[in-house]
Design an enzyme around this catalytic site. Structure first.
Site: not given
Ligand code: CTP
Length: 405
Positions: A211-212
């Site tokens: 993810a970020n």
């Protein structure tokens, strides 16, 4: 609506003065009462007769108009308003405002007023970039003067290009309405707007993912602002921190591939804003079961590239939206990368921001952006994500209405 709000419009001497006629018309349509003052130079571009015909009131033009002084002094003129708007605000007017010079009716009213002031600067890009103007603008901001524009684009002078065009009437209108806390529900009425927002999660196995740090705040704020402006809004959101905005159709997705499918299903739309921080890669063969620690050491992860949603929609053969807006989150050479990204992805505008950790933008509530268009680059002042959203939406409305490009 701006019912019975009293606007004192000070029209400066610039080619953009003609746009004030449209601004007045739109203000009146929304119920505002507009009284206009024209500087001597403004009279070179529009006539008091045409301004008066649209405001429906006499137009004030000179400090030493004795009958007007008798009737209504400049002090009363400037105080009998809820908001003072200066458009176009020339370099000369900004300089006089910054220094408190009052040598005609417009500047005297500005010095005498105790009301909030909104200015819409308009001038040649070199004049806008001049250190003297930079100083005056910084001073006016410090004095609490609100500004809208200028935008980048072609200038009246041949071959002149750059930042200095007055904001479009719809943008000035939106800034006025935002000042009064009244969103214009007609700005995007009848338009269908698509927004992507948030991060994507790319599974490694059923419990782990890549993810970020995107929170979805900016994208969600844009969806909310477009809805407040009267649009039908579809928000395709990854697993974001921000809550679903009210009145918006939200399609929740996890992965880039799901986001792509949801976006395609939502077409056609009039405009699309791609604010999501889509993962560029996904794990080639995500495991069906939780990967266990074993003797073999760390499992290798093979990554494959995700579809580029923005580029695909910007190049859609049949259903390309009229206006396609991308984002560029960069940590260095922000504007150069954004210009390049605009061309590479085939979108109309790029909203670029610096997301280096020290800026606090990723996940934070404020944003400092640059708008990159075919016409050039605009540096927008730092603002809350909600304000950036309203500004962008007003700009999109002006574009869809054919006012700019
Ligand atoms: N974007 C998208 N689909 C992707 C990747 C990006 O729609 N698979 C969109 C984003 O929503 C954003 C824009 O493309 O509007 C730019 O995203 P960004 O991550 O900055 O660009 P990248 O394509 O990843 O380019 P680079 O790796 O060079 O930074």
């Amino acid at each position: 609506m701006l019912n019975d709000k009293r606007i004192l419009l000070l029209i400066g001497g610039g080619i953009a003065a003609y746009k004030c006629l449209d601004l007045v018309r739109r203000l009146k349509e929304r119920g505002a009462r507009v009284r206009a003052v024209m500087t001597r130079a403004a009279g070179q571009f529009v006539t008091p007769l045409s301004v008066g015909a649209i405001t429906g009131e006499r137009v004030f033009t000179d400090l030493f108009d004795l009958t007007a002084e008798h009737d209504i002094g400049h002090i009363r003129l400037s105080r009998e308003a809820d908001l003072v708007v200066v458009a176009p605000a020339t370099a000369d007017l900004l300089a006089k405002m910054a220094h408190g010079i009052a040598d005609d009716l417009a500047t005297t009213a500005l010095l005498a007023t105790d009301k909030p002031v909104l200015v819409a600067p308009a001038m040649n890009p070199r004049m806008w970039a001049h250190p003297a103007t930079r100083r005056n603008v910084a001073q006016l901001r410090a004095d609490g003067i609100a500004m809208v524009g200028p935008n980048a684009g072609a200038m009246a002078e041949r071959d002149e290009f750059g930042e200095g065009r007055m904001a479009e009437p719809m943008e000035i209108l939106a800034a006025i309405e935002a000042h009064f806390g009244a969103a214009d529900t007609a700005l995007l009425k009848g338009r269908r707007i698509l927004v992507t927002s948030g991060p994507t999660h790319e599974p490694i196995d059923p419990v782990r993912y890549i993810a970020n740090r995107s929170s979805g705040k900016q994208g969600h704020a844009i969806a909310a602002a477009a809805r407040a402006a009267g649009a039908e809004v579809i928000l395709v959101s990854g697993p974001a921190e921000a809550a679903d905005p009210r009145g918006v159709k939200v399609i929740h997705v996890e992965t880039a591939q799901e986001m792509m499918a949801a976006v395609e299903e939502s077409l056609p739309v009039d405009a699309a804003v791609f604010a999501a921080a889509v993962a560029d890669w996904r794990v080639a063969d995500a495991a069906g079961q939780k990967i266990k620690k074993g003797d073999g050491g760390a499992p290798p992860l093979t990554l494959v590239e995700n579809p580029d949603i923005l580029a695909a929609i910007a190049r859609h053969r049949t259903l390309r939206p009229r206006l396609v807006v991308g984002f560029a989150a960069e940590t260095q050479d922000v504007v150069a990368h954004a210009r390049d990204k605009r061309l590479r992805k085939g979108c109309d505008w790029i909203v670029a921001n610096d997301v280096s950790p020290e800026t606090g933008i990723m996940g934070g509530d404020a944003n400092t952006v640059h708008l990159v268009t075919a016409a050039g680059v605009e540096d927008w002042p730092s603002a809350s994500k909600a304000e950036v959203a309203r500004h962008l939406v007003a700009r999109m409305a002006a574009d869809l209405a054919g006012e700019t490009r």
